[in-house]
Scaffold this active site. Structure first.
Site, PDB file in Angstrom:
ATOM      1  N   LYS A  80       0.850  -1.187   0.000  1.00  0.00           N
ATOM      2  CA  LYS A  80       0.000   0.000   0.000  1.00  0.00           C
ATOM      3  C   LYS A  80       0.887   1.239   0.000  1.00  0.00           C
ATOM      4  O   LYS A  80       1.908   1.281   0.703  1.00  0.00           O
ATOM      5  CB  LYS A  80      -0.889  -0.024   1.242  1.00  0.00           C
ATOM      6  CG  LYS A  80      -1.896   1.108   1.332  1.00  0.00           C
ATOM      7  CD  LYS A  80      -2.748   0.973   2.594  1.00  0.00           C
ATOM      8  CE  LYS A  80      -3.832   2.007   2.702  1.00  0.00           C
ATOM      9  NZ  LYS A  80      -4.632   1.854   3.943  1.00  0.00           N
ATOM     10  N   SER A 155      -9.570   1.556   3.118  1.00  0.00           N
ATOM     11  CA  SER A 155      -8.767   2.382   2.233  1.00  0.00           C
ATOM     12  C   SER A 155      -7.718   1.586   1.455  1.00  0.00           C
ATOM     13  O   SER A 155      -7.170   2.097   0.477  1.00  0.00           O
ATOM     14  CB  SER A 155      -8.056   3.469   3.047  1.00  0.00           C
ATOM     15  OG  SER A 155      -7.191   2.883   4.003  1.00  0.00           O
ATOM     16  N   SER A 179      -9.581  -0.836   7.315  1.00  0.00           N
ATOM     17  CA  SER A 179      -9.073  -0.718   5.942  1.00  0.00           C
ATOM     18  C   SER A 179      -8.307  -1.908   5.396  1.00  0.00           C
ATOM     19  O   SER A 179      -7.947  -1.904   4.229  1.00  0.00           O
ATOM     20  CB  SER A 179      -8.191   0.510   5.824  1.00  0.00           C
ATOM     21  OG  SER A 179      -9.005   1.636   5.702  1.00  0.00           O
TER      22      SER A 179
HETATM   23  N1  GLN Z   1     -12.912   3.790   6.540  1.00  0.00           N
HETATM   24  C1  GLN Z   1     -12.320   4.245   7.774  1.00  0.00           C
HETATM   25  C2  GLN Z   1     -11.962   5.701   7.645  1.00  0.00           C
HETATM   26  O1  GLN Z   1     -12.285   6.272   6.685  1.00  0.00           O
HETATM   27  C3  GLN Z   1     -11.125   3.411   8.112  1.00  0.00           C
HETATM   28  C4  GLN Z   1      -9.919   3.780   7.351  1.00  0.00           C
HETATM   29  C5  GLN Z   1      -8.738   2.953   7.713  1.00  0.00           C
HETATM   30  O2  GLN Z   1      -8.856   1.900   8.360  1.00  0.00           O
HETATM   31  N2  GLN Z   1      -7.588   3.412   7.323  1.00  0.00           N
HETATM   32  O3  GLN Z   1     -11.370   6.257   8.500  1.00  0.00           O
END
Ligand code: GLN
Length: 495
Positions: A80, A155, A179
């Site tokens: 990532k 994400s 994420s």
């Molecule tokens: N979807 C969650 C957010 O927008 C989690 C994101 C993540 O785990 N990096 O914060």
């Protein structure tokens, strides 16, 4: 014989050792798949073939010399784009870091690199890991390989999509609120977030430091155990790293679930908005666990319903502080202005996207004098209550199970105008981030042709039991479906 890029890491590792296949052939297979599908999937922000080829050749020489290499050696990997890679552009999915080339490696990659892993590329992600659909990437969204009109989750959607589509054999991502697990669920792969502190965050571009975890994407649970073992363990460069050796997670994987006490989080299954097909798949998987001899009962986490609200105060508060460093001076983009203040404002105005700005404003507000106690302070108290819920549950159970995500992959654009609906995607994953406990998502079936993720949550430091339960269920379910896209491009996805 399936394409090499569709094999698991452990299949490849074995084939390397028997001399049937070489790391260079596996790499070429992944690069061929990237060529065939990535213009449609858009999982990768950068393909690092120039570095991957010599790395694969090295691994090949070592295997030929009969050296005893780590199990990750020669396996094509994707990272990532929030994980820093020395000399390789790392953007965090943001325009503000577009020109950024880190001078150092993050620890997870440093460990994998030293073990002979082959990096095929950096994966697309929501900007600074803020999002649940990958639509917040400054470089355009990732498309779910199961249905290109749908999101891959976020994400870490690029990492999930890359593994699902055979562009990489496995990948790393990060999980701050879900994420790793949510995109794994939406793309039909295995995603695991270990205990907070288990994997070093040295060199991880920070979002919310008390919640950020590095996690894995693989095609099966055995690979998850292998990849996690390779990156876990104490790192003196990360003050939050657990100061203890981490075990070999491959050991005891096949011990079964007979007698294991499994708590089903019933309230979550009856939460409004959980898709019927998701419920059915989860219930069927729970029945299988019972059939394998587990002691299944229901459990409740009474404060978990407030976890999402607490998260959306704590995570933005921490991000508003972490992102203060992007000032046009130290990293990446600079937009000039009449004085330092104007340069700083112009840089941040041009460099950050809407969601990042929204979170910085929310976080700054909740930390400001007069509001701190009412918002941030209150959220931290809720977090403590969630932690206590887990402690009480783990007095009675070895693992807890639930859906990973309330729905299967949703349409691109479907939730972009409604941040609150988007935030709800992480309702079942956020509690494990707040409590720092390990959790995995494994595919447990299809609903209307799209993968459903089954979440198994464990007690602090107890990744081993989570993996054991996941392995038993995976073997019993025998889920091997791969995205139809792979057949469409004339490739043979079946393993
Ligand atoms: N979807 C969650 C957010 O927008 C989690 C994101 C993540 O785990 N990096 O914060």
């Amino acid at each position: 014989m399936p394409e090499l890029c569709d094999l698991t890491g452990h299949d490849l590792a074995q084939a390397y050792r028997s001399g049937e296949v070489s790391p260079v052939e596996a790499l070429e297979s992944c690069l061929g798949r990237i060529e065939a599908v990535d213009d449609r999937v858009h999982a990768l922000l950068l393909v690092t073939e120039g570095l991957a080829r010599p790395a694969a050749e090295h691994a090949e020489e070592w295997f030929r010399a009969g050296e005893d290499l780590p199990p990750v050696a020669g396996i094509p990997l994707a990272l990532k784009d929030v994980l820093t890679t020395k000399g390789i552009r790392t953007t965090a999915g943001s325009k503000i870091l577009e020109p950024y080339v880190p001078p150092y490696d993050c620890t997870p990659w440093a460990r994998l690199r030293a073990s002979g892993a082959v990096l095929v590329g950096k994966t697309n992600c929501d900007e600074f890991a803020m999002g649940s659909s990958n639509e917040n990437s400054a470089y355009g969204p990732v498309h779910n390989p199961w249905d290109l009109d749908r999101v891959p989750g976020g994400s870490s959607g690029g990492s999930a999509a890359a593994v699902a589509s055979g562009e990489a054999v496995w990948a790393l991502g990060t999980d701050t609120g879900g994420s790793v697990r949510q995109p794994a669920a939406l793309c039909g792969v295995v995603g695991m977030k270990p205990t907070y502190g288990r994997v070093s965050r040295y060199g991880l571009i920070a979002f919310a430091s008390s919640l950020d975890h590095v996690g894995t994407f693989t095609r099966d649970v055995r690979d998850c155990a292998t990849l996690l073992s390779a990156i876990a363990g104490h790192d003196p460069r990360d003050a939050t790293s657990l100061p203890e050796p981490s075990p070999d997670y491959g050991e005891g994987l096949d011990a079964g679930v007979r007698g294991l006490r499994i708590g089903v989080v019933e309230d979550w299954l009856s939460t409004e908005g959980v898709q019927e097909g998701v419920k059915d798949s989860i219930r069927a998987a729970v029945d299988r666990l019972a059939g394998l001899g587990a002691a299944v009962d229901s459990v409740s986490l009474p404060h978990a319903e407030y976890a999402l609200s607490a998260y959306y105060l704590i995570a933005p508060a921490e991000c508003s502080s972490n992102l203060a460093r992007y000032d046009g001076v130290r990293y990446g983009l600079r937009v000039d202005g009449a004085d330092v203040m104007e340069m700083n404002m112009r840089t941040r105005g041009a460099g950050f996207g809407d969601e990042v700005k929204r979170r910085i404003m929310l976080g700054t507000y909740s930390l400001s004098a007069g509001y701190y106690d009412a918002y941030y302070g209150q959220a931290q108290k809720v977090r403590t209550l969630v932690i206590r819920d887990y402690q009480a549950a783990f007095d009675r159970f070895d693992v807890l199970v639930s859906p990973t995500s309330p729905t299967t992959a949703f349409g691109l654009g479907e939730k972009t105008d409604d941040p609150l609906a988007m935030y709800l995607s992480d309702i079942f994953t956020i509690p494990s981030d707040l409590s720092g406990t390990p959790a995995i998502s494994i595919p447990c079936g299809l609903a209307d042709g799209l993968p459903v993720g089954f979440q198994i949550m464990g007690n602090l430091r107890d990744e081993a039991t989570v993996l054991r339960a996941a392995y038993a269920l995976e073997q019993d379910l025998g889920f091997t479906a791969r995205p139809p896209l792979l057949a469409e491009v004339g490739l043979r996805p079946e393993r």
